[in-house]
Design a protein around this motif. Sequence first.
Motif: not given
Length: 521
Positions: A409-438
Motif C-alpha cells: 500500500f505505501p508504494l501504491l499510494r505514492r503511485d496514485g493508485q489508492v482508488m484502484s487499490y480499494w476497488a480491487l479489494v472490493v471486487i476480490y472480496v465479493s468474488v470470494v464471498a460469492a464462491t464460498q458462501r456455502h
Amino acid sequence: VPCGHHDGLITLPGPRKLLQEGAMAQDTRDFAIALCSASLLLRWLVGLQGYSGEGTPPKFGDFEAQRHWMEVTWHLPVGEWYTNTTNNDLQYWGLDYPPLTAYWSWVWALVAQWIDPDFVQLLHSRGLESPSLKVFMRTSVLVSDILVLLPACWLLVGRVSSRTRQARTVLAAVLLSPALIIVDHGHFQYNGVSLGLALAGAAAVAQGQEVFGGSLFVLALNFKQMTLYYAPAFFIFILSRCMRRRHPVLHVLKNGLQVLVVFALLWFPFCIWHLDGSTCTTSLWQVLTRLFPFERGIFEDKVASIWYSLSVVCDLRVLLSLSQLKLISLVATVVALVPPGVAVLHSSSLLDIRAFLLLLFNSALAFFLLSFQVHEKSILLPLAPLSFLFVEDPWFVAWFSLLAHFSMFPLLRRDGQVMSYWALVVIYVSVVAATQRHRLSVQRRGAKELVMCTFAAVSVLGMVVLHALEALVVPPSKYPDLYPALFSLFSCANFVVALLYGNFWLASHASSARNKREETI
C-alpha cells in the motif's frame, strides 16, 4: 498423470499434447473467455490511474525505466546495453534485468518505432509522458498478459482442477487477485511475462514434461532474476522425479543439458557482439554484475522482510560487513528451504501439481523474507502459485492475497493508485464471498479451517485498523515514515505465519496422499 509406461520408463506426451490435455472443457472455456475479457477490462481501468514516477523528474520511476530500456535496446549495439557509455548512462535507469527482458524491450521498441519514433528517441525522449505514450505503454503490458500470462493460467487451471465449477473458481481467484493486477497495470512492470512462463513451466513439469517445463522456467529466470525464488522448487521437484525413473542419472543429465542450452542461446549475443576492448568473458561478467547489485545493501526501502523488521531494533547494516550480511542471508534462506525440500525429496506422495505449487509458494516466500535485496513487488512470486490452490484452502489463499496487496500500500499510494487499490479489494472480496458462501457456516468447518479463518479474521481486522489510523491520524513529525514502517512490520509478521502454515500444509498433503494410496492398495 503420465499416459503410459514402456520398458520401465514413463511415456510422456509432447508439448502439443500437453497443451491439448491441459485445456479445460468447452463450457468452462466459454466462461474463461468471458472472465479473461472482464479481467483485461479491469486491468485497463487500473491503468487509467497513476504509475510509478509519474511527474517526478529527474529520474521518474519504473514506467520511465521500461520505456528507457526500449530506447537503449533499439538504438545501441548489444554489447552496449549493459555497459556505461556516452549514450548509455547506467545511472539513469541502466538495464539491470536479464537478457530476455532486453530482447522483449527491443520488440516493443520496434512497435514504438512504427507508431511514433519519438517514444524511443535516443537521449531526447527521457521523461516523456504524452497521452499517446501512456496508451502505448499500458497496451504493451496488456498484450504481454494476453500472450503469456493468460494462456499459462488457462493451462495450469486445467492441470489443477478437473471439475468445471472448481476450474471456474480457481481461474477467478487468480485473474482477479488484486496484487497480481495492480503491480503491472498500476505501478507498471511486466511481471506477467516471467510469472506466466514460470507457471506454464510448473504445469509442464507436473505433467511429466520436465525438459519442456524446465526450459520455460529458464526463460522466466532470464526475463526477471527474481524468478530465482522458484529455482530451488524446480530443482528439487525435477530431481525427485528423476530419482524415481529407471535411469535417474540419464534424466538428470538431460535436464541439466536443457538448462545450459537455453542459457547459452540467450546469452550468446553478448559473447559475440561485445564492445571493442572487451572479451566474451568480460562482456558476460558485465551483464551479470548488473543483475545482482549487492552494493545496494541487504534492503533499500521499508519492505516486509525479516532484515528490515530487525533493523527497527538492531540495524545489521551497521554492525556487519556486506560480505557477512550476504552470508547470513544465504544461510538463513537455505535453512528455511530445507523442510519443504527434504519433504518432497523423501516422499513419493509429493509429486503432484498441488505439492509442486506448495513447494513453489514455500520457496518463494522463504526467499522474500530472508534473501538479500528484496523488493515489495517480489511478494507476487509466492502469491502466484498459491492462488491456484484457492479451492483447496480458500480462506488461507484469500487472506494471503489481501495481505500481499496490503503490504504494498505505501508504494501504491505514492503511485496514485489508492482508488484502484480499494476497488480491487472490493471486487476480490465479493468474488470470494460469492464462491464460498456455502462454506460461511461455522458448523461446516473443520478444526484446521476454523483456526485459519479465526487468524485471518484477526489479521484482516489489523489491516483495517492500520488503514484507518493512516487515513485519520497524522504521524509525529519526528517519525514521518511511521505508517510505511508499521505496514511493513505487520506484513512481515503475518508472512512468517504464512510460511509456517505453508510448510504444515505441505506436510499434511503428503500424509493425506500417502493414506489415500494405502487405502487404494
